[in-house]
Design an enzyme around this catalytic site. Structure first.
Site, PDB file in Angstrom:
ATOM      1  N   PHE A   1      -0.375   9.821  -7.950  1.00 50.37           N
ATOM      2  CA  PHE A   1      -0.479   8.585  -7.269  1.00 50.37           C
ATOM      3  C   PHE A   1      -1.000   7.664  -8.636  1.00 50.37           C
ATOM      4  O   PHE A   1      -0.627   6.541  -8.618  1.00 50.37           O
ATOM      5  CB  PHE A   1      -1.012   8.371  -5.992  1.00 50.37           C
ATOM      6  CG  PHE A   1      -0.489   9.019  -5.032  1.00 50.37           C
ATOM      7  CD1 PHE A   1       1.056   9.284  -4.862  1.00 50.37           C
ATOM      8  CD2 PHE A   1      -1.440   9.665  -3.895  1.00 50.37           C
ATOM      9  CE1 PHE A   1       1.374  10.009  -3.677  1.00 50.37           C
ATOM     10  CE2 PHE A   1      -0.820  10.430  -2.960  1.00 50.37           C
ATOM     11  CZ  PHE A   1       0.665  10.492  -2.931  1.00 50.37           C
TER      12      PHE A   1
ATOM     13  N   SER B   1       1.019  -1.293  -0.215  1.00 54.27           N
ATOM     14  CA  SER B   1       0.033   0.075  -0.061  1.00 54.27           C
ATOM     15  C   SER B   1       0.919   1.276   0.019  1.00 54.27           C
ATOM     16  O   SER B   1       0.533   2.112  -0.819  1.00 54.27           O
ATOM     17  CB  SER B   1      -0.966   0.116   1.131  1.00 54.27           C
ATOM     18  OG  SER B   1      -1.724   1.372   1.228  1.00 54.27           O
TER      19      SER B   1
ATOM     20  N   TRP C   1       2.371   1.473  -3.448  1.00 59.37           N
ATOM     21  CA  TRP C   1       1.411   2.122  -4.311  1.00 59.37           C
ATOM     22  C   TRP C   1       1.288   3.492  -4.529  1.00 59.37           C
ATOM     23  O   TRP C   1       1.125   4.181  -5.426  1.00 59.37           O
ATOM     24  CB  TRP C   1       0.079   1.289  -4.048  1.00 59.37           C
ATOM     25  CG  TRP C   1      -1.115   1.923  -4.959  1.00 59.37           C
ATOM     26  CD1 TRP C   1      -1.556   1.028  -6.270  1.00 59.37           C
ATOM     27  CD2 TRP C   1      -1.921   3.131  -4.801  1.00 59.37           C
ATOM     28  NE1 TRP C   1      -2.580   1.831  -6.542  1.00 59.37           N
ATOM     29  CE2 TRP C   1      -3.013   2.927  -5.659  1.00 59.37           C
ATOM     30  CE3 TRP C   1      -1.973   3.913  -3.772  1.00 59.37           C
ATOM     31  CZ2 TRP C   1      -3.885   4.005  -6.188  1.00 59.37           C
ATOM     32  CZ3 TRP C   1      -2.911   5.041  -4.155  1.00 59.37           C
ATOM     33  CH2 TRP C   1      -4.006   5.071  -4.997  1.00 59.37           C
ATOM     34  N   HIS C   2       1.449   4.102  -3.187  1.00 58.09           N
ATOM     35  CA  HIS C   2       1.382   5.640  -3.161  1.00 58.09           C
ATOM     36  C   HIS C   2       2.402   6.422  -3.990  1.00 58.09           C
ATOM     37  O   HIS C   2       2.263   7.394  -4.289  1.00 58.09           O
ATOM     38  CB  HIS C   2       1.283   6.020  -1.939  1.00 58.09           C
ATOM     39  CG  HIS C   2       0.230   5.941  -1.101  1.00 58.09           C
ATOM     40  ND1 HIS C   2      -0.626   4.537  -0.770  1.00 58.09           N
ATOM     41  CD2 HIS C   2      -1.186   6.601  -1.126  1.00 58.09           C
ATOM     42  CE1 HIS C   2      -2.055   4.640  -0.295  1.00 58.09           C
ATOM     43  NE2 HIS C   2      -2.311   5.984  -0.585  1.00 58.09           N
ATOM     44  N   GLY C   3       3.522   5.725  -4.102  1.00 56.55           N
ATOM     45  CA  GLY C   3       4.575   6.536  -4.843  1.00 56.55           C
ATOM     46  C   GLY C   3       5.945   5.954  -4.704  1.00 56.55           C
ATOM     47  O   GLY C   3       6.182   4.940  -4.118  1.00 56.55           O
TER      48      GLY C   3
END
Length: 479
Positions: free
Chosen positions: A479, A322, A325-327
């Site tokens: 994102f 997670s 996934w954000h960056g």
């Protein structure tokens, strides 16, 4: 095209009128119009990436049909992995290529090897993380036989590109959204009014709360070494409300806009800052992403069915993925790791499924124990957001070191009283409406019309006063 721009203010009513009064006689024509409108909306940012979303859509549409016809499990797995590799391949290239190259160079420098590989000037396509997961969920559900593949290409293209939620979610499942394109939609005035109210609240969150907090959060984070602990704490609080107002505001506008066109999207935020523990927070924050990881990663890994080691392993995998996934930055990975550490005691003690209802469900004010739990959870979240906002891990640790220094209880050097009062008023309104889909859904519902409309006019006035000539992008666009 930004929700908070003049462009969208012109685009939305034109699409609305054409949708309901020109194309409404034929369902296929109406869906085709939605596809065209969605591509215009997306192409307004950079038309070159339309080819990418169209290609991804066609790949998953074709694989879905082939999965239905293929009976051999080995061949079905090949088709599934083809979809996963194509979609995650695009996502990995555009979002993580330079990250891996830079870390590859750093790793070799520790070994005394100085290499200079070529990096690329890659533009990250807006919304790629969101529509990639949306199309992947379709293929996986067809593979698992939870969903029959669609033969309606237009409906599938509309499902993938539906403009209200295309760029920053909610990440919709095909099982919820796709069937809505098969049925003729009817216009209901009450739904349209509800949608407009949610759009209004979302714009207030973004323009008034998030953008105002962003101004001071940026000043403090960008010059963190110059400020006292109390000012740094205030900066972290500003970012905490910035990211919530920004992201949940986008979701509110998306859900409200979809409702104007006769579609129902899933709730994406359920007042997460009123959570009593981190597990509850993650059931209420970015719900569409949390449930996606739960259903398509956590459960396939074994979920909570195995022993303690498997539960701990799966929890850390979910939070680390997670974060990633954000960056493409180690700060996001540490942010995910920190949330996993927060979550771990609840998991090991079997308390991660407590607090499934809203806080103070039947009372106006929380009990002291609830209030204390809520404040502790909120403080832990604020600390984690420092890693999310910081440019580097070193910056995050130096920020926290300065924040928890002996100047933490001094008077902050930056004290925008008007913004602080606005945030307090915002918290009160959110608390009053915490049992609803969004804060003002039923606010003043039983009051005279003049009271309701006066309130709406006040919100509109604030939005106009706080609007910038150049609208600010939403955080999750990156994102």
């Amino acid at each position: 095209m930004l929700f908070n721009s003049i462009d969208f203010a012109v685009f939305l009513p034109i699409v609305f009128v054409l949708y309901w009064f020109v194309t409404n006689k034929n369902l296929n024509l109406q869906n085709t119009f939605l596809v065209v409108a969605s591509y215009v909306f997306y192409g307004w940012w950079d038309y070159r990436f339309l080819a990418l979303i169209i290609f991804s859509s066609l790949v998953d549409y074709t694989i879905g049909l082939k999965l239905e016809k293929e009976k051999k499990q080995a061949h079905r797995k090949v088709l599934l992995w083809s979809s996963i590799l194509v979609n995650l391949g695009f996502l990995g290239f555009f979002k993580y290529f330079n990250f891996f190259v830079d870390n590859f160079v750093t790793a070799f420098s520790f070994l005394g090897q100085n290499i200079q590989p070529n990096t690329l000037d890659i533009i990250l396509p807006v919304g790629i993380s969101f529509y990639t997961f949306q199309t992947l969920s379709y293929t996986i559900d067809v593979y698992k036989q939870r969903l029959k593949p669609t033969k309606d290409l237009v409906s599938f293209l509309a499902f993938v590109s539906f403009f209200p939620q295309l760029v920053a979610g909610p990440i919709e499942r095909a099982t919820n959204l796709l069937p809505q394109f098969y049925k003729k939609r009817k216009f209901y005035y009450s739904n349209a009014v509800n949608g407009c109210k949610q759009i209004l609240w979302g714009l207030f969150k973004k323009v008034v709360i998030a953008d105002s907090c962003a101004e001071y959060a940026n000043i403090i984070f960008n010059n963190s070494s110059d400020y006292s602990g109390s000012t740094l704490f205030l900066g972290a609080l500003f970012f905490t409300f910035q990211i919530y107002g920004d992201f949940s505001g986008y979701s509110d506008i998306a859900i409200g806009t979809a409702r104007l066109f006769g579609f129902n999207l899933k709730q994406n935020f359920a007042f997460p800052y009123f959570s009593r523990d981190i597990a509850e927070f993650w059931r209420r924050w970015h719900i569409s992403l949390s449930t996606w990881f739960r259903d398509y990663l956590y459960i396939p890994l074994g979920g909570s069915r195995g022993g303690t080691w498997m539960k701990v392993r799966n929890t850390f995998i979910i939070f680390l993925v997670s974060g990633f996934w954000h960056g493409a930055n180690w700060t996001f990975i540490v942010w995910g790791l920190l949330n996993a550490l927060y979550f771990l005691p609840l998991l090991l003690s079997g308390r991660n499924r407590n607090h499934l209802n809203s806080i103070s469900q039947d009372t106006l004010f929380p009990k002291f124990k609830e209030l204390l739990s809520m404040l502790i959870t909120f403080l832990l979240t604020v600390i984690a957001w420092v890693f999310f906002r910081a440019e580097t891990i070193t910056h995050a640790f130096s920020y926290l070191q300065g924040m928890f220094s002996n100047t933490l209880f001094s008077m902050p050097l930056i004290r925008p009283t008007d913004i602080i009062m606005l945030v307090v008023a915002f918290i009160i309104l959110e608390w009053i409406g915490r049992r609803e889909q969004y804060a003002i859904e039923v606010l003043f519902q039983r009051k005279p019309r003049v009271v309701k409309w006066s309130f709406y006019m006040v919100l509109i006035a604030f939005i106009l006063v706080f609007s910038n000539e150049t609208p600010k992008e939403f955080i999750y666009f990156q994102f």
